[in-house]
Write a protein that holds these residues in place. Structure first.
Motif, PDB file in Angstrom:
ATOM      1  N   GLY A  54       0.817  -1.219   0.000  1.00  0.00           N
ATOM      2  CA  GLY A  54       0.000   0.000   0.000  1.00  0.00           C
ATOM      3  C   GLY A  54       0.847   1.264   0.000  1.00  0.00           C
ATOM      4  N   GLY A  55       1.985   1.215  -0.672  1.00  0.00           N
ATOM      5  CA  GLY A  55       2.864   2.376  -0.770  1.00  0.00           C
ATOM      6  C   GLY A  55       3.757   2.585   0.436  1.00  0.00           C
ATOM      7  N   GLU A  56       3.623   1.731   1.453  1.00  0.00           N
ATOM      8  CA  GLU A  56       4.447   1.899   2.665  1.00  0.00           C
ATOM      9  C   GLU A  56       5.486   0.802   2.773  1.00  0.00           C
ATOM     10  N   ILE A  57       6.660   1.178   3.266  1.00  0.00           N
ATOM     11  CA  ILE A  57       7.710   0.182   3.478  1.00  0.00           C
ATOM     12  C   ILE A  57       7.424  -0.565   4.785  1.00  0.00           C
ATOM     13  N   VAL A  58       7.265  -1.880   4.659  1.00  0.00           N
ATOM     14  CA  VAL A  58       6.920  -2.692   5.828  1.00  0.00           C
ATOM     15  C   VAL A  58       8.023  -3.682   6.191  1.00  0.00           C
ATOM     16  N   GLY A  59       9.067  -3.757   5.355  1.00  0.00           N
ATOM     17  CA  GLY A  59      10.170  -4.666   5.663  1.00  0.00           C
ATOM     18  C   GLY A  59      11.392  -4.326   4.857  1.00  0.00           C
ATOM     19  N   HIS A  60      12.531  -4.806   5.338  1.00  0.00           N
ATOM     20  CA  HIS A  60      13.812  -4.500   4.684  1.00  0.00           C
ATOM     21  C   HIS A  60      14.816  -5.593   4.975  1.00  0.00           C
ATOM     22  N   VAL A  61      15.677  -5.857   3.999  1.00  0.00           N
ATOM     23  CA  VAL A  61      16.816  -6.754   4.238  1.00  0.00           C
ATOM     24  C   VAL A  61      18.052  -6.194   3.542  1.00  0.00           C
ATOM     25  N   GLN A  88       4.645  -8.491  11.338  1.00  0.00           N
ATOM     26  CA  GLN A  88       5.475  -9.693  11.501  1.00  0.00           C
ATOM     27  C   GLN A  88       4.612 -10.952  11.497  1.00  0.00           C
ATOM     28  N   GLY A  89       5.230 -12.051  11.074  1.00  0.00           N
ATOM     29  CA  GLY A  89       4.536 -13.332  11.087  1.00  0.00           C
ATOM     30  C   GLY A  89       3.642 -13.552   9.886  1.00  0.00           C
ATOM     31  N   GLY A  90       3.715 -12.667   8.900  1.00  0.00           N
ATOM     32  CA  GLY A  90       2.860 -12.790   7.723  1.00  0.00           C
ATOM     33  C   GLY A  90       3.601 -13.173   6.457  1.00  0.00           C
ATOM     34  N   GLY A  91       4.830 -13.597   6.607  1.00  0.00           N
ATOM     35  CA  GLY A  91       5.594 -14.068   5.442  1.00  0.00           C
ATOM     36  C   GLY A  91       6.451 -13.021   4.766  1.00  0.00           C
ATOM     37  N   ILE A  92       6.432 -11.786   5.271  1.00  0.00           N
ATOM     38  CA  ILE A  92       7.191 -10.719   4.604  1.00  0.00           C
ATOM     39  C   ILE A  92       8.699 -10.957   4.760  1.00  0.00           C
ATOM     40  N   GLY A  93       9.122 -11.311   5.968  1.00  0.00           N
ATOM     41  CA  GLY A  93      10.555 -11.575   6.192  1.00  0.00           C
ATOM     42  C   GLY A  93      11.041 -12.710   5.314  1.00  0.00           C
ATOM     43  N   SER A  94      10.273 -13.774   5.230  1.00  0.00           N
ATOM     44  CA  SER A  94      10.663 -14.907   4.386  1.00  0.00           C
ATOM     45  C   SER A  94      10.765 -14.480   2.930  1.00  0.00           C
ATOM     46  N   ALA A  95       9.802 -13.688   2.465  1.00  0.00           N
ATOM     47  CA  ALA A  95       9.813 -13.258   1.065  1.00  0.00           C
ATOM     48  C   ALA A  95      11.047 -12.397   0.776  1.00  0.00           C
ATOM     49  N   GLY A 100      16.306 -11.954  -1.749  1.00  0.00           N
ATOM     50  CA  GLY A 100      17.717 -11.573  -1.655  1.00  0.00           C
ATOM     51  C   GLY A 100      18.638 -12.719  -2.034  1.00  0.00           C
ATOM     52  N   LEU A 101      18.314 -13.907  -1.555  1.00  0.00           N
ATOM     53  CA  LEU A 101      19.158 -15.068  -1.889  1.00  0.00           C
ATOM     54  C   LEU A 101      19.079 -15.374  -3.386  1.00  0.00           C
ATOM     55  N   ASP A 102      17.894 -15.233  -3.975  1.00  0.00           N
ATOM     56  CA  ASP A 102      17.765 -15.448  -5.431  1.00  0.00           C
ATOM     57  C   ASP A 102      18.641 -14.460  -6.198  1.00  0.00           C
ATOM     58  N   GLU A 103      18.614 -13.209  -5.743  1.00  0.00           N
ATOM     59  CA  GLU A 103      19.401 -12.176  -6.423  1.00  0.00           C
ATOM     60  C   GLU A 103      20.907 -12.459  -6.281  1.00  0.00           C
ATOM     61  N   GLY A 116      21.681 -15.532  13.584  1.00  0.00           N
ATOM     62  CA  GLY A 116      20.262 -15.480  13.877  1.00  0.00           C
ATOM     63  C   GLY A 116      19.768 -16.753  14.527  1.00  0.00           C
ATOM     64  N   GLU A 117      18.445 -16.812  14.695  1.00  0.00           N
ATOM     65  CA  GLU A 117      17.809 -17.967  15.324  1.00  0.00           C
ATOM     66  C   GLU A 117      17.804 -19.148  14.360  1.00  0.00           C
ATOM     67  N   PRO A 118      18.522 -20.232  14.700  1.00  0.00           N
ATOM     68  CA  PRO A 118      18.586 -21.376  13.783  1.00  0.00           C
ATOM     69  C   PRO A 118      17.205 -21.888  13.359  1.00  0.00           C
ATOM     70  N   ASP A 119      16.234 -21.883  14.269  1.00  0.00           N
ATOM     71  CA  ASP A 119      14.917 -22.431  13.926  1.00  0.00           C
ATOM     72  C   ASP A 119      14.250 -21.643  12.798  1.00  0.00           C
ATOM     73  N   TYR A 120      14.531 -20.373  12.733  1.00  0.00           N
ATOM     74  CA  TYR A 120      13.949 -19.567  11.658  1.00  0.00           C
ATOM     75  C   TYR A 120      14.715 -19.776  10.354  1.00  0.00           C
ATOM     76  N   TYR A 121      16.045 -19.725  10.403  1.00  0.00           N
ATOM     77  CA  TYR A 121      16.828 -19.657   9.172  1.00  0.00           C
ATOM     78  C   TYR A 121      17.066 -21.008   8.505  1.00  0.00           C
ATOM     79  N   ARG A 122      16.851 -22.108   9.233  1.00  0.00           N
ATOM     80  CA  ARG A 122      17.006 -23.424   8.610  1.00  0.00           C
ATOM     81  C   ARG A 122      16.069 -23.598   7.423  1.00  0.00           C
ATOM     82  N   ARG A 123      14.890 -22.969   7.490  1.00  0.00           N
ATOM     83  CA  ARG A 123      13.908 -23.152   6.417  1.00  0.00           C
ATOM     84  C   ARG A 123      14.403 -22.635   5.065  1.00  0.00           C
ATOM     85  N   PHE A 124      15.412 -21.750   5.105  1.00  0.00           N
ATOM     86  CA  PHE A 124      15.974 -21.242   3.848  1.00  0.00           C
ATOM     87  C   PHE A 124      17.198 -22.055   3.406  1.00  0.00           C
TER      88      PHE A 124
END
Ligand SMILES: CC(C)(COP(=O)(O)OP(=O)(O)OC[C@H]1O[C@@H](n2cnc3c(N)ncnc32)[C@H](O)[C@@H]1OP(=O)(O)O)[C@@H](O)C(=O)NCCC(=O)NCCS
Length: 165
Positions: A54-61, A88-95, A100-103, A116-124
């Motif tokens: 909606g025109g607003e920045i909601v996440g960054h990496v 948070q918790g809506g998939g924005i961080g994962s996306a 970034g990894l694709d790029e 970071g937290e291994p439980d989060y980053y293992r999924r990537f």
């Protein structure tokens, strides 16, 4: 939600989203917005992606080059990564992380590390690897993802901008 490269006019919003996301993070020293600014200032902000809704920045990496045993081996560090607390918790961080990894892959990067937290980053696909060391944090929080070629070994150092703040 779209993900795109940062533009000059996004800088204040990136700092706000980052400060807001890390405000409640216990292990943070709240220097993350300063780190991003220092990387940018040094020309070391290799990849800076924003998530816009909606025109607003909601996440960054951010991604920046790291050295291994003092040398550039085509490896990058992921972070800081932030999502506005109310989103948070809506998939924005994962996306953001996947984009970034694709790029990085498209650019021919050899690999990526993060703290970071291994439980989060293992999924990537991130894993611990005793042969790739980082001396600034407990080993369990340091992870790597091989993108091309052999797994790197040695001591990882982030850009000096990570000391900013
Ligand atoms: C970490 C962060 C970027 C993740 O973005 P997000 O959009 O909230 O995450 P997603 O919606 O893509 O993923 C949600 C999943 O991640 C998990 N998750 C999020 N943060 C986590 C954390 N710190 N540790 C473990 N799991 C975490 C959620 O439980 C959820 O799990 P599920 O899919 O199994 O239900 C975001 O929560 C944030 O900005 N946190 C504060 C700043 C921060 O800690 N940055 C990372 C420092 S390494």
């Amino acid at each position: 939600m779209i993900i795109r490269q940062e533009q000059a006019r996004d800088r204040d919003a990136i700092a706000r989203v980052t400060a807001g996301a890390f405000a409640a993070v216990e292990h943070s020293d709240q220097t993350e917005p300063a780190i991003i600014a220092a990387l940018r200032e040094a020309g070391a902000l290799t990849l800076s992606l924003v998530a816009v809704e909606g025109g607003e920045i909601v996440g960054h990496v951010a991604f920046s080059a790291v050295t291994i045993d003092g040398a550039d081996k085509g490896w990058f560090g992921l972070g800081p990564v932030s999502v506005r607390p109310d989103r948070q918790g809506g998939g924005i961080g994962s996306a953001l992380i996947r984009a970034g990894l694709d790029e990085l892959r498209e650019r021919g990067a050899a690999g990526c590390v993060l703290l970071g937290e291994p439980d989060y980053y293992r999924r990537f696909g991130f894993e611990q690897d005793a042969a790739l060391r980082y001396e600034g944090a407990p080993a369990e929080y340091f992870m790597r993802l091989v993108l091309a070629g052999p797994a790197a070994t040695g001591r990882v150092d982030y850009h000096p901008a990570f000391g900013a703040g």
